[in-house]
Design a protein around this motif. Structure first.
Motif, PDB file in Angstrom:
ATOM      1  N   ASP A  50      -4.751   6.113   6.109  1.00 41.38           N
ATOM      2  CA  ASP A  50      -4.892   4.949   5.233  1.00 41.38           C
ATOM      3  C   ASP A  50      -4.455   3.677   5.953  1.00 41.38           C
ATOM      4  O   ASP A  50      -3.546   3.691   6.786  1.00 41.38           O
ATOM      5  CB  ASP A  50      -4.040   5.132   3.973  1.00 41.38           C
ATOM      6  CG  ASP A  50      -4.605   6.182   3.025  1.00 41.38           C
ATOM      7  OD1 ASP A  50      -5.806   6.490   3.154  1.00 41.38           O
ATOM      8  OD2 ASP A  50      -3.858   6.683   2.175  1.00 41.38           O
ATOM      9  N   VAL A  51      -5.124   2.597   5.619  1.00 35.90           N
ATOM     10  CA  VAL A  51      -4.796   1.281   6.188  1.00 35.90           C
ATOM     11  C   VAL A  51      -4.006   0.504   5.146  1.00 35.90           C
ATOM     12  O   VAL A  51      -4.466   0.334   4.009  1.00 35.90           O
ATOM     13  CB  VAL A  51      -6.072   0.512   6.575  1.00 35.90           C
ATOM     14  CG1 VAL A  51      -5.722  -0.874   7.107  1.00 35.90           C
ATOM     15  CG2 VAL A  51      -6.867   1.295   7.613  1.00 35.90           C
ATOM     16  N   ILE A  52      -2.821   0.074   5.520  1.00 37.37           N
ATOM     17  CA  ILE A  52      -1.979  -0.657   4.580  1.00 37.37           C
ATOM     18  C   ILE A  52      -2.123  -2.158   4.804  1.00 37.37           C
ATOM     19  O   ILE A  52      -2.319  -2.624   5.922  1.00 37.37           O
ATOM     20  CB  ILE A  52      -0.496  -0.247   4.697  1.00 37.37           C
ATOM     21  CG1 ILE A  52       0.075  -0.668   6.051  1.00 37.37           C
ATOM     22  CG2 ILE A  52      -0.309   1.225   4.459  1.00 37.37           C
ATOM     23  CD1 ILE A  52       1.588  -0.586   6.112  1.00 37.37           C
ATOM     24  N   VAL A  70      -0.007   2.667  10.135  1.00 37.82           N
ATOM     25  CA  VAL A  70       1.347   2.963  10.612  1.00 37.82           C
ATOM     26  C   VAL A  70       1.254   4.130  11.585  1.00 37.82           C
ATOM     27  O   VAL A  70       0.866   5.230  11.219  1.00 37.82           O
ATOM     28  CB  VAL A  70       2.290   3.306   9.447  1.00 37.82           C
ATOM     29  CG1 VAL A  70       3.681   3.641   9.976  1.00 37.82           C
ATOM     30  CG2 VAL A  70       2.360   2.152   8.459  1.00 37.82           C
ATOM     31  N   VAL A  71       1.611   3.877  12.835  1.00 36.36           N
ATOM     32  CA  VAL A  71       1.491   4.876  13.881  1.00 36.36           C
ATOM     33  C   VAL A  71       2.818   5.569  14.148  1.00 36.36           C
ATOM     34  O   VAL A  71       2.868   6.778  14.387  1.00 36.36           O
ATOM     35  CB  VAL A  71       0.963   4.228  15.183  1.00 36.36           C
ATOM     36  CG1 VAL A  71       0.910   5.245  16.314  1.00 36.36           C
ATOM     37  CG2 VAL A  71      -0.406   3.618  14.951  1.00 36.36           C
ATOM     38  N   GLN A  72       3.908   4.825  14.092  1.00 39.57           N
ATOM     39  CA  GLN A  72       5.203   5.391  14.472  1.00 39.57           C
ATOM     40  C   GLN A  72       6.310   4.666  13.722  1.00 39.57           C
ATOM     41  O   GLN A  72       6.245   3.452  13.492  1.00 39.57           O
ATOM     42  CB  GLN A  72       5.405   5.240  15.990  1.00 39.57           C
ATOM     43  CG  GLN A  72       6.672   5.862  16.536  1.00 39.57           C
ATOM     44  CD  GLN A  72       6.768   5.713  18.048  1.00 39.57           C
ATOM     45  OE1 GLN A  72       5.780   5.449  18.728  1.00 39.57           O
ATOM     46  NE2 GLN A  72       7.965   5.874  18.579  1.00 39.57           N
ATOM     47  N   ARG A 125       0.349  -2.228   0.170  1.00 47.97           N
ATOM     48  CA  ARG A 125      -0.750  -1.810  -0.690  1.00 47.97           C
ATOM     49  C   ARG A 125      -1.873  -1.237   0.171  1.00 47.97           C
ATOM     50  O   ARG A 125      -1.927  -1.494   1.376  1.00 47.97           O
ATOM     51  CB  ARG A 125      -1.250  -2.979  -1.532  1.00 47.97           C
ATOM     52  CG  ARG A 125      -1.547  -4.211  -0.677  1.00 47.97           C
ATOM     53  CD  ARG A 125      -1.385  -5.492  -1.490  1.00 47.97           C
ATOM     54  NE  ARG A 125      -1.654  -6.687  -0.669  1.00 47.97           N
ATOM     55  CZ  ARG A 125      -0.731  -7.376  -0.016  1.00 47.97           C
ATOM     56  NH1 ARG A 125       0.555  -6.997  -0.056  1.00 47.97           N
ATOM     57  NH2 ARG A 125      -1.052  -8.447   0.683  1.00 47.97           N
ATOM     58  N   THR A 126      -2.760  -0.478  -0.457  1.00 47.59           N
ATOM     59  CA  THR A 126      -3.888   0.135   0.265  1.00 47.59           C
ATOM     60  C   THR A 126      -5.183  -0.223  -0.453  1.00 47.59           C
ATOM     61  O   THR A 126      -5.724   0.579  -1.214  1.00 47.59           O
ATOM     62  CB  THR A 126      -3.729   1.666   0.324  1.00 47.59           C
ATOM     63  OG1 THR A 126      -3.557   2.180  -1.012  1.00 47.59           O
ATOM     64  CG2 THR A 126      -2.536   2.060   1.181  1.00 47.59           C
ATOM     65  N   PRO A 127      -5.705  -1.412  -0.228  1.00 50.63           N
ATOM     66  CA  PRO A 127      -6.946  -1.844  -0.909  1.00 50.63           C
ATOM     67  C   PRO A 127      -8.126  -0.964  -0.524  1.00 50.63           C
ATOM     68  O   PRO A 127      -8.306  -0.612   0.651  1.00 50.63           O
ATOM     69  CB  PRO A 127      -7.152  -3.278  -0.409  1.00 50.63           C
ATOM     70  CG  PRO A 127      -5.838  -3.686   0.187  1.00 50.63           C
ATOM     71  CD  PRO A 127      -5.181  -2.449   0.666  1.00 50.63           C
ATOM     72  N   VAL A 266     -19.895   1.565  16.642  1.00 48.29           N
ATOM     73  CA  VAL A 266     -20.097   3.018  16.628  1.00 48.29           C
ATOM     74  C   VAL A 266     -20.214   3.515  15.199  1.00 48.29           C
ATOM     75  O   VAL A 266     -21.129   4.238  14.832  1.00 48.29           O
ATOM     76  CB  VAL A 266     -18.946   3.732  17.352  1.00 48.29           C
ATOM     77  CG1 VAL A 266     -19.144   5.246  17.314  1.00 48.29           C
ATOM     78  CG2 VAL A 266     -18.842   3.247  18.787  1.00 48.29           C
ATOM     79  N   ARG A 267     -19.263   3.114  14.361  1.00 49.28           N
ATOM     80  CA  ARG A 267     -19.283   3.480  12.946  1.00 49.28           C
ATOM     81  C   ARG A 267     -18.353   2.543  12.189  1.00 49.28           C
ATOM     82  O   ARG A 267     -17.481   1.896  12.783  1.00 49.28           O
ATOM     83  CB  ARG A 267     -18.846   4.937  12.747  1.00 49.28           C
ATOM     84  CG  ARG A 267     -17.415   5.215  13.093  1.00 49.28           C
ATOM     85  CD  ARG A 267     -17.014   6.643  12.749  1.00 49.28           C
ATOM     86  NE  ARG A 267     -17.867   7.618  13.407  1.00 49.28           N
ATOM     87  CZ  ARG A 267     -17.642   8.089  14.630  1.00 49.28           C
ATOM     88  NH1 ARG A 267     -16.599   7.656  15.326  1.00 49.28           N
ATOM     89  NH2 ARG A 267     -18.439   8.968  15.174  1.00 49.28           N
ATOM     90  N   ALA A 268     -18.528   2.504  10.882  1.00 46.04           N
ATOM     91  CA  ALA A 268     -17.639   1.753   9.993  1.00 46.04           C
ATOM     92  C   ALA A 268     -17.332   2.639   8.795  1.00 46.04           C
ATOM     93  O   ALA A 268     -18.209   3.322   8.270  1.00 46.04           O
ATOM     94  CB  ALA A 268     -18.289   0.444   9.546  1.00 46.04           C
ATOM     95  N   TYR A 269     -16.084   2.634   8.369  1.00 45.41           N
ATOM     96  CA  TYR A 269     -15.691   3.474   7.240  1.00 45.41           C
ATOM     97  C   TYR A 269     -14.565   2.811   6.466  1.00 45.41           C
ATOM     98  O   TYR A 269     -13.897   1.877   6.944  1.00 45.41           O
ATOM     99  CB  TYR A 269     -15.279   4.867   7.704  1.00 45.41           C
ATOM    100  CG  TYR A 269     -14.117   4.891   8.675  1.00 45.41           C
ATOM    101  CD1 TYR A 269     -12.821   5.152   8.245  1.00 45.41           C
ATOM    102  CD2 TYR A 269     -14.310   4.676  10.037  1.00 45.41           C
ATOM    103  CE1 TYR A 269     -11.757   5.188   9.128  1.00 45.41           C
ATOM    104  CE2 TYR A 269     -13.253   4.711  10.929  1.00 45.41           C
ATOM    105  CZ  TYR A 269     -11.985   4.963  10.471  1.00 45.41           C
ATOM    106  OH  TYR A 269     -10.927   4.996  11.344  1.00 45.41           O
ATOM    107  N   GLN A 270     -14.370   3.273   5.234  1.00 46.47           N
ATOM    108  CA  GLN A 270     -13.326   2.758   4.348  1.00 46.47           C
ATOM    109  C   GLN A 270     -12.312   3.877   4.097  1.00 46.47           C
ATOM    110  O   GLN A 270     -12.469   4.662   3.170  1.00 46.47           O
ATOM    111  CB  GLN A 270     -13.938   2.272   3.032  1.00 46.47           C
ATOM    112  CG  GLN A 270     -14.863   1.073   3.192  1.00 46.47           C
ATOM    113  CD  GLN A 270     -15.525   0.673   1.883  1.00 46.47           C
ATOM    114  OE1 GLN A 270     -16.000   1.523   1.124  1.00 46.47           O
ATOM    115  NE2 GLN A 270     -15.555  -0.625   1.607  1.00 46.47           N
ATOM    116  N   PRO A 271     -11.281   3.985   4.925  1.00 46.06           N
ATOM    117  CA  PRO A 271     -10.356   5.128   4.802  1.00 46.06           C
ATOM    118  C   PRO A 271      -9.616   5.171   3.469  1.00 46.06           C
ATOM    119  O   PRO A 271      -9.346   6.257   2.951  1.00 46.06           O
ATOM    120  CB  PRO A 271      -9.395   4.922   5.969  1.00 46.06           C
ATOM    121  CG  PRO A 271      -9.480   3.466   6.290  1.00 46.06           C
ATOM    122  CD  PRO A 271     -10.876   3.059   5.988  1.00 46.06           C
ATOM    123  N   ASN A 272      -9.306   4.016   2.895  1.00 44.02           N
ATOM    124  CA  ASN A 272      -8.552   4.004   1.631  1.00 44.02           C
ATOM    125  C   ASN A 272      -9.391   4.471   0.452  1.00 44.02           C
ATOM    126  O   ASN A 272      -8.849   4.871  -0.576  1.00 44.02           O
ATOM    127  CB  ASN A 272      -8.024   2.594   1.350  1.00 44.02           C
ATOM    128  CG  ASN A 272      -7.037   2.125   2.406  1.00 44.02           C
ATOM    129  OD1 ASN A 272      -6.523   2.932   3.181  1.00 44.02           O
ATOM    130  ND2 ASN A 272      -6.766   0.833   2.438  1.00 44.02           N
TER     131      ASN A 272
END
Length: 556
Positions: A50-52, A70-72, A125-127, A266-272
């Motif tokens: 998820d992208v915050i 958040v990676v680490q 938040r995760t829109p 290459v691609r586009a996506y909406q992880p949230n």
């Protein structure tokens, strides 16, 4: 009484059994633990996290919006953050949280990753509308989709933009596949043919056989190839125009808008907005891309198929070379050579060769195979290519030969031990039935010793597949997306440089300009290297066990 029981227990050998079992258990646990760590850190990289979106409020500065993964997370002393120049208050706990965010947008922000203080992040938040765009250059883009354009004109915006974007990305993917086939297949074949004609012309010149008839034949063949190339070039121009037709406008977290040509996506996506099932499908797609695609972005994106192919191809060629030489040497030392001082010295030398540092073999391969042997082959068989080297430069064949020399002692020792275990009565029985010595060796002794030969080959493959230092000198390079096996004569190009999983790990881990992006790929590639070696070894183990069962009756 207890003391006598303790002495009896020690004399029974039970402590040694328990110690050996404990050592084996510890080794297995440590190996499985290491593989688990590598797998977790490597394979987790492909999951669509998820992208915050959060407000980053640094004391004394205006708050800004940040967007990323958040990676680490880690805890660091408050004093350390204060010493780095951050406005950290003196009061509070001894430790503060620091988070590594993958914010992407390298073309806008200058870096893909940034460290932030966790206590200063507010309102996370995760829109659902956040999109992640994987690009062929400049890494990922994190932001929001504004509109989709065709030839510079807006064709979709608002809620209709996302379906239109996915439709056009699918179209671009199909065009990209056509471009790759055209450039690497058809045009690559024509370029290979033109180069072959150039070398043929030069050879005829050197031999004094380039008369008018030969020149006319060559010109006709060249004209045919150039005519085919012009047709393909027109197709290529048309495809490139269609490839760069569409674009999209996206907005970053700081409000800046930028236009991205879909040919670079290459691609586009909406992880949230993805469900767990959608994420699992995406994860499988990314794993398949990792093992089947070519690398991009300085080897920190895309796949590593050329490295897998190069590793397997080199090991197979090495096995084909080292096995007959190792078996012949072992047969001579055990069956034909007079067992005296000289033979013992040779055995000692062979055993000592197994302990020579691998980089020494690399220097030997560069000096002898590449410069001496390769240069001689060029002068004898490829004078028309001079001054450009053909075999007088590092390549697949020299890398395989260097590994064969490196692993030869292992095969010799294992084969000789297998020959030594065969009862003398078996040889004598074969000779008594009228077989010659060579027939006895070929039909009785060597088949019975074949499991030991396979054991030596297993050890050779395990060592050769993981070597890196010598290969850097004799044929392995950072990037070689063209495979040494293709449809152009002679099909297997032994003079071509290759990629290797071991060197790929070294390059990505220690030479990459984007360290944070490269780190998970180091773990994933290391795990894949272990899997490749395991598959090669399991194949050899299966063959060995089959041979052992086949010739088991001869042992009794």
């Amino acid at each position: 009484m207890k003391q006598n029981n303790l002495k009896t227990w020690f004399k029974s050998g039970a402590p040694g059994v328990w110690m050996s079992g404990g050592a084996v258990a510890i080794a297995i646990i440590m190996t499985l633990g290491l593989l688990a760590v590598i797998a977790t850190r490597g394979l987790g990289h492909f999951w669509p996290a998820d992208v915050i979106e959060t407000d980053y409020n640094i004391p004394g500065q205006e708050a800004r919006v940040m967007l990323g993964e958040v990676v680490q997370l880690e805890e660091v002393p408050r004093a350390r953050l204060a010493a780095s120049g951050l406005p950290v208050a003196e009061e509070g706990g001894e430790f503060m949280t620091r988070e590594l965010l993958k914010v992407g947008n390298r073309d806008l922000f200058g870096a893909d990753f940034t460290w932030v203080v966790g206590e200063w992040l507010e309102n996370p938040r995760t829109p659902a509308g956040v999109i992640v765009v994987e690009r062929r250059e400049w890494g990922n883009f994190y932001g929001y989709l504004v509109d989709v354009k065709q030839d510079g004109q807006v064709v979709a915006s608002g809620d209709a933009a996302w379906p239109a974007l996915q439709e056009r990305i699918a179209r671009v993917d199909d065009l990209h596949a056509q471009l790759v086939r055209l450039e690497k297949g058809d045009i690559g074949s024509i370029n290979h043919g033109l180069e072959r004609l150039r070398l043929k012309t030069r050879k005829l010149e050197l031999d004094g056989k380039l008369d008018a008839a030969a020149q006319a034949s060559l010109d006709a063949e060249r004209a045919e190839l150039e005519a085919r190339y012009k047709v393909l070039e027109e197709q290529l121009v048309t495809l490139h125009q269609q490839f760069n037709r569409d674009s999209m406008t996206v907005r970053a977290s700081d409000g800046r808008e930028t236009e991205i040509v879909l040919g670079k996506v290459v691609r586009a996506y909406q992880p949230n907005a993805m469900s767990t099932l959608d994420k699992m499908g995406f994860y499988a797609l990314k794993l398949w891309e990792f093992v089947s695609d070519e690398p991009r972005e300085a080897n920190t994106e895309g796949g590593i198929f050329p490295a897998i192919f190069g590793t397997v191809m080199m090991v197979l060629i090495m096995a084909v070379i080292v096995t007959p030489f190792g078996v012949v040497a072992a047969v001579y030392l055990r069956e034909y050579a007079k067992q005296g001082v000289l033979t013992r010295v040779i055995r000692i030398a062979v055993n000592n060769l197994a302990g020579v540092p691998s980089i020494v073999y690399g220097v030997f391969g560069l000096g002898f195979f590449v410069y001496v042997l390769g240069g001689s082959i060029d002068s004898l068989f490829f004078p028309e290519a001079a001054p450009a080297p053909t075999f007088g430069t590092p390549g697949l064949m020299w890398a395989s030969l260097t590994l064969a020399i490196l692993t030869l002692p292992v095969v010799i020792v294992a084969t000789e031990e297998g020959l030594a275990r065969i009862p003398r009565a078996v040889r004598e029985g074969s000779l008594a039935l009228g077989a010659t010595k060579i027939e006895t060796l070929w039909r009785v002794v060597i088949p019975m010793a074949s499991p030991a030969m396979m054991t030596g080959l297993i050890l050779a493959v395990a060592r050769a597949a993981g070597e890196v230092a010598p290969l850097m000198l004799v044929g392995v390079v950072k990037l070689a997306p063209s495979l040494p096996l293709d449809g152009n004569y002679p099909y297997l190009h032994l003079d071509q440089k290759i990629m290797h999983l071991g060197f790929h790990i070294y390059d990505v881990g220690f030479q990459s300009p984007n360290v944070e992006a490269a780190r998970p790929l180091v773990y994933a590639t290391a795990l894949l290297l272990v899997v490749v070696i395991a598959l090669l070894n399991l194949t050899a183990v299966y063959i060995r066990n089959h041979l052992r069962e086949k010739y088991k009756a001869l042992d009794h």
